[in-house]
Write an enzyme that holds these catalytic residues in place. Structure first.
Site, PDB file in Angstrom:
ATOM      1  N   LYS A   9      -0.029  -4.383  -6.129  1.00 33.11           N
ATOM      2  CA  LYS A   9       0.025  -5.193  -4.892  1.00 33.11           C
ATOM      3  C   LYS A   9      -1.173  -4.870  -3.993  1.00 33.11           C
ATOM      4  O   LYS A   9      -1.879  -5.757  -3.536  1.00 33.11           O
ATOM      5  CB  LYS A   9       1.329  -4.929  -4.115  1.00 33.11           C
ATOM      6  CG  LYS A   9       2.593  -5.189  -4.901  1.00 33.11           C
ATOM      7  CD  LYS A   9       3.834  -4.941  -4.074  1.00 33.11           C
ATOM      8  CE  LYS A   9       4.066  -3.504  -3.654  1.00 33.11           C
ATOM      9  NZ  LYS A   9       4.316  -2.555  -4.755  1.00 33.11           N
ATOM     10  N   ARG A  31      11.105  -5.772   1.818  1.00 33.09           N
ATOM     11  CA  ARG A  31      11.589  -4.947   0.713  1.00 33.09           C
ATOM     12  C   ARG A  31      13.103  -4.952   0.633  1.00 33.09           C
ATOM     13  O   ARG A  31      13.670  -4.289  -0.236  1.00 33.09           O
ATOM     14  CB  ARG A  31      11.142  -3.504   0.953  1.00 33.09           C
ATOM     15  CG  ARG A  31       9.954  -3.080   0.153  1.00 33.09           C
ATOM     16  CD  ARG A  31       9.646  -1.682   0.603  1.00 33.09           C
ATOM     17  NE  ARG A  31       9.026  -0.904  -0.408  1.00 33.09           N
ATOM     18  CZ  ARG A  31       7.713  -0.743  -0.502  1.00 33.09           C
ATOM     19  NH1 ARG A  31       6.912  -1.339   0.322  1.00 33.09           N
ATOM     20  NH2 ARG A  31       7.219   0.026  -1.442  1.00 33.09           N
ATOM     21  N   ARG A  86      -2.923   7.974  -9.893  1.00 32.02           N
ATOM     22  CA  ARG A  86      -3.576   7.303  -8.754  1.00 32.02           C
ATOM     23  C   ARG A  86      -4.151   8.327  -7.770  1.00 32.02           C
ATOM     24  O   ARG A  86      -3.548   9.349  -7.475  1.00 32.02           O
ATOM     25  CB  ARG A  86      -2.567   6.420  -8.019  1.00 32.02           C
ATOM     26  CG  ARG A  86      -3.158   5.817  -6.751  1.00 32.02           C
ATOM     27  CD  ARG A  86      -2.328   4.707  -6.180  1.00 32.02           C
ATOM     28  NE  ARG A  86      -0.996   5.128  -5.787  1.00 32.02           N
ATOM     29  CZ  ARG A  86      -0.090   4.307  -5.281  1.00 32.02           C
ATOM     30  NH1 ARG A  86      -0.368   3.029  -5.137  1.00 32.02           N
ATOM     31  NH2 ARG A  86       1.097   4.753  -4.962  1.00 32.02           N
ATOM     32  N   ARG A 101      -1.195  10.857  -3.311  1.00 32.13           N
ATOM     33  CA  ARG A 101      -0.075  10.642  -2.395  1.00 32.13           C
ATOM     34  C   ARG A 101       1.097  11.534  -2.782  1.00 32.13           C
ATOM     35  O   ARG A 101       1.370  11.713  -3.966  1.00 32.13           O
ATOM     36  CB  ARG A 101       0.362   9.164  -2.434  1.00 32.13           C
ATOM     37  CG  ARG A 101      -0.450   8.291  -1.530  1.00 32.13           C
ATOM     38  CD  ARG A 101      -0.217   6.821  -1.704  1.00 32.13           C
ATOM     39  NE  ARG A 101       1.172   6.385  -1.819  1.00 32.13           N
ATOM     40  CZ  ARG A 101       1.547   5.105  -1.890  1.00 32.13           C
ATOM     41  NH1 ARG A 101       0.630   4.146  -1.849  1.00 32.13           N
ATOM     42  NH2 ARG A 101       2.811   4.769  -2.017  1.00 32.13           N
TER      43      ARG A 101
HETATM   44  P1  AP5 Z   1      -1.721  -0.193  -6.450  1.00 33.97           P
HETATM   45  O1  AP5 Z   1      -2.521  -1.424  -6.188  1.00 33.97           O
HETATM   46  O2  AP5 Z   1      -1.922   0.957  -5.536  1.00 33.97           O
HETATM   47  O3  AP5 Z   1      -0.178  -0.571  -6.592  1.00 33.97           O
HETATM   48  P2  AP5 Z   1       0.882  -0.984  -5.492  1.00 33.97           P
HETATM   49  O4  AP5 Z   1       1.732  -2.052  -6.097  1.00 33.97           O
HETATM   50  O5  AP5 Z   1       0.209  -1.309  -4.184  1.00 33.97           O
HETATM   51  O6  AP5 Z   1       1.701   0.366  -5.445  1.00 33.97           O
HETATM   52  P3  AP5 Z   1       2.234   1.259  -4.250  1.00 33.97           P
HETATM   53  O7  AP5 Z   1       2.686   2.538  -4.867  1.00 33.97           O
HETATM   54  O8  AP5 Z   1       1.242   1.359  -3.135  1.00 33.97           O
HETATM   55  O9  AP5 Z   1       3.431   0.415  -3.811  1.00 33.97           O
HETATM   56  P4  AP5 Z   1       4.664   0.899  -3.108  1.00 33.97           P
HETATM   57  O10 AP5 Z   1       5.256  -0.438  -2.872  1.00 33.97           O
HETATM   58  O11 AP5 Z   1       5.537   1.865  -3.760  1.00 33.97           O
HETATM   59  O12 AP5 Z   1       4.049   1.739  -1.885  1.00 33.97           O
HETATM   60  P5  AP5 Z   1       3.845   1.390  -0.361  1.00 33.97           P
HETATM   61  O13 AP5 Z   1       2.615   2.029   0.081  1.00 33.97           O
HETATM   62  O14 AP5 Z   1       4.046  -0.072  -0.109  1.00 33.97           O
HETATM   63  O15 AP5 Z   1      -2.053   0.249  -7.967  1.00 33.97           O
HETATM   64  C1  AP5 Z   1      -1.483   1.408  -8.525  1.00 33.97           C
HETATM   65  C2  AP5 Z   1      -2.485   2.145  -9.417  1.00 33.97           C
HETATM   66  O16 AP5 Z   1      -2.670   1.419 -10.623  1.00 33.97           O
HETATM   67  C3  AP5 Z   1      -3.880   2.324  -8.808  1.00 33.97           C
HETATM   68  O17 AP5 Z   1      -4.333   3.622  -9.121  1.00 33.97           O
HETATM   69  C4  AP5 Z   1      -4.710   1.262  -9.539  1.00 33.97           C
HETATM   70  O18 AP5 Z   1      -6.079   1.635  -9.576  1.00 33.97           O
HETATM   71  C5  AP5 Z   1      -4.076   1.303 -10.927  1.00 33.97           C
HETATM   72  N1  AP5 Z   1      -4.209   0.156 -11.835  1.00 33.97           N
HETATM   73  C6  AP5 Z   1      -4.409   0.240 -13.164  1.00 33.97           C
HETATM   74  N2  AP5 Z   1      -4.429  -0.959 -13.749  1.00 33.97           N
HETATM   75  C7  AP5 Z   1      -4.238  -1.837 -12.776  1.00 33.97           C
HETATM   76  C8  AP5 Z   1      -4.143  -3.260 -12.790  1.00 33.97           C
HETATM   77  N3  AP5 Z   1      -4.230  -3.991 -13.905  1.00 33.97           N
HETATM   78  N4  AP5 Z   1      -3.921  -3.863 -11.606  1.00 33.97           N
HETATM   79  C9  AP5 Z   1      -3.804  -3.145 -10.476  1.00 33.97           C
HETATM   80  N5  AP5 Z   1      -3.880  -1.798 -10.427  1.00 33.97           N
HETATM   81  C10 AP5 Z   1      -4.095  -1.145 -11.565  1.00 33.97           C
HETATM   82  O19 AP5 Z   1       5.129   2.126   0.281  1.00 33.97           O
HETATM   83  C11 AP5 Z   1       5.243   3.546   0.307  1.00 33.97           C
HETATM   84  C12 AP5 Z   1       6.513   3.945   1.026  1.00 33.97           C
HETATM   85  O20 AP5 Z   1       6.476   3.448   2.396  1.00 33.97           O
HETATM   86  C13 AP5 Z   1       7.822   3.378   0.463  1.00 33.97           C
HETATM   87  O21 AP5 Z   1       8.321   4.168  -0.600  1.00 33.97           O
HETATM   88  C14 AP5 Z   1       8.720   3.409   1.709  1.00 33.97           C
HETATM   89  O22 AP5 Z   1       9.191   4.705   1.972  1.00 33.97           O
HETATM   90  C15 AP5 Z   1       7.768   3.018   2.826  1.00 33.97           C
HETATM   91  N6  AP5 Z   1       7.730   1.563   3.066  1.00 33.97           N
HETATM   92  C16 AP5 Z   1       6.643   0.738   2.915  1.00 33.97           C
HETATM   93  N7  AP5 Z   1       6.990  -0.538   3.194  1.00 33.97           N
HETATM   94  C17 AP5 Z   1       8.302  -0.513   3.527  1.00 33.97           C
HETATM   95  C18 AP5 Z   1       9.243  -1.526   3.884  1.00 33.97           C
HETATM   96  N8  AP5 Z   1       8.881  -2.818   3.956  1.00 33.97           N
HETATM   97  N9  AP5 Z   1      10.519  -1.146   4.137  1.00 33.97           N
HETATM   98  C19 AP5 Z   1      10.887   0.136   4.083  1.00 33.97           C
HETATM   99  N10 AP5 Z   1      10.073   1.157   3.736  1.00 33.97           N
HETATM  100  C20 AP5 Z   1       8.785   0.822   3.452  1.00 33.97           C
END
Ligand code: AP5
Length: 209
Positions: free
Chosen positions: A13, A88, A122, A153
């Site tokens: 994402k 979410r 990552r 992270r």
């Molecule tokens: P990346 O692009 O970083 O993936 P992502 O889907 O953004 O993954 P996240 O772990 O950031 O999502 P998340 O939803 O768990 O975390 P968030 O920060 O939103 O790619 C991942 C890796 O894959 C990278 O290293 C990339 O280089 C690699 N890769 C390899 N091949 C790839 C390809 N083909 N395409 C893309 N990438 C590739 O949330 C963190 C925490 O915040 C949550 O757990 C929660 O506690 C809190 N939080 C955030 N939003 C909310 C909400 N709305 N409600 C409640 N709590 C929330």
């Protein structure tokens, strides 16, 4: 265009939203990045969020809903935006629909085994916000874009990743049916190369590179 990027942790994402932001000149709004920034700055919101994020649990709905509602009022969001990691829960989606109209929801699909590999490798740059995988870094400690130190992270430890996947399945995956019923959902595979997956997203959105 008002977009939501939906998908499990590690689906890509953030990677694709940041590329689309640069291409289309619309902001990427990542609730995860906003919450991590609050933690770094030691704000009261950050203190509240830290325990949930470190454990891989969701931050309470009222906290993130308020954060996004305020952010979407800013001038740069008036021509469109990409919500990355929000909503979410169905409650967040309901709240969102009360203050903004969404045009499309891009659901990125990926198997759990690939997610585990991706997230445990990552590395992120707290300075320029770049996201990288160790397999593609010459030096896994240094940001190839800005030269600052990369970090892992805390929630990218294997046990926490498993909990995040569980939380996703229970609390976030129901949004797939929710947005499908509204006719807004488009699904793309997340298991190819970054370029292949990005092209797939452009295609379902009807955007030329
Ligand atoms: P990346 O692009 O970083 O993936 P992502 O889907 O953004 O993954 P996240 O772990 O950031 O999502 P998340 O939803 O768990 O975390 P968030 O920060 O939103 O790619 C991942 C890796 O894959 C990278 O290293 C990339 O280089 C690699 N890769 C390899 N091949 C790839 C390809 N083909 N395409 C893309 N990438 C590739 O949330 C963190 C925490 O915040 C949550 O757990 C929660 O506690 C809190 N939080 C955030 N939003 C909310 C909400 N709305 N409600 C409640 N709590 C929330």
């Amino acid at each position: 265009m008002n977009l939501i990027f939906l998908g499990p942790p590690g689906a890509g994402k953030g990677t694709h939203a940041s590329r689309l932001m640069a291409q289309e000149q619309i902001p990427q709004i990542s609730t995860g990045d906003m919450l991590r920034k609050s933690i770094r700055e030691g704000t009261s919101l950050g203190l509240k969020a830290k325990q949930f994020i470190d454990a891989g649990e969701l931050v309470p709905d009222e906290v993130v809903i308020g954060l996004v509602k305020e952010r979407l009022k800013e001038a740069d969001c008036q021509k469109g935006f990409i919500l990355d990691g929000f909503p979410r829960t169905v409650e967040q989606a309901e709240a969102l629909s009360s203050f903004v109209k969404i045009d499309k929801v891009v659901n990125i699909f990926l198997a759990d085994e690939i997610i585990l590999k991706r997230l445990s490798g990552r590395r992120v740059c707290p300075s320029c916000n770049g996201t990288f995988h160790v397999s593609r870094l010459a030096d896994e400690k240094i940001c190839p874009d800005c030269g600052k130190d990369l970090i892992q992270r805390k929630d990218d430890q294997p046990e926490t990743i498993k909990n995040r996947l569980d939380v996703y399945a229970r609390q976030t995956a129901p949004l797939i049916a929710y947005y499908q019923a509204k006719g807004l959902l488009v699904t793309v595979p997340g298991d190819g190369s970054v370029d292949e997956n990005y092209q797939g997203i452009l295609k379902v959105l009807g955007i030329n590179e």
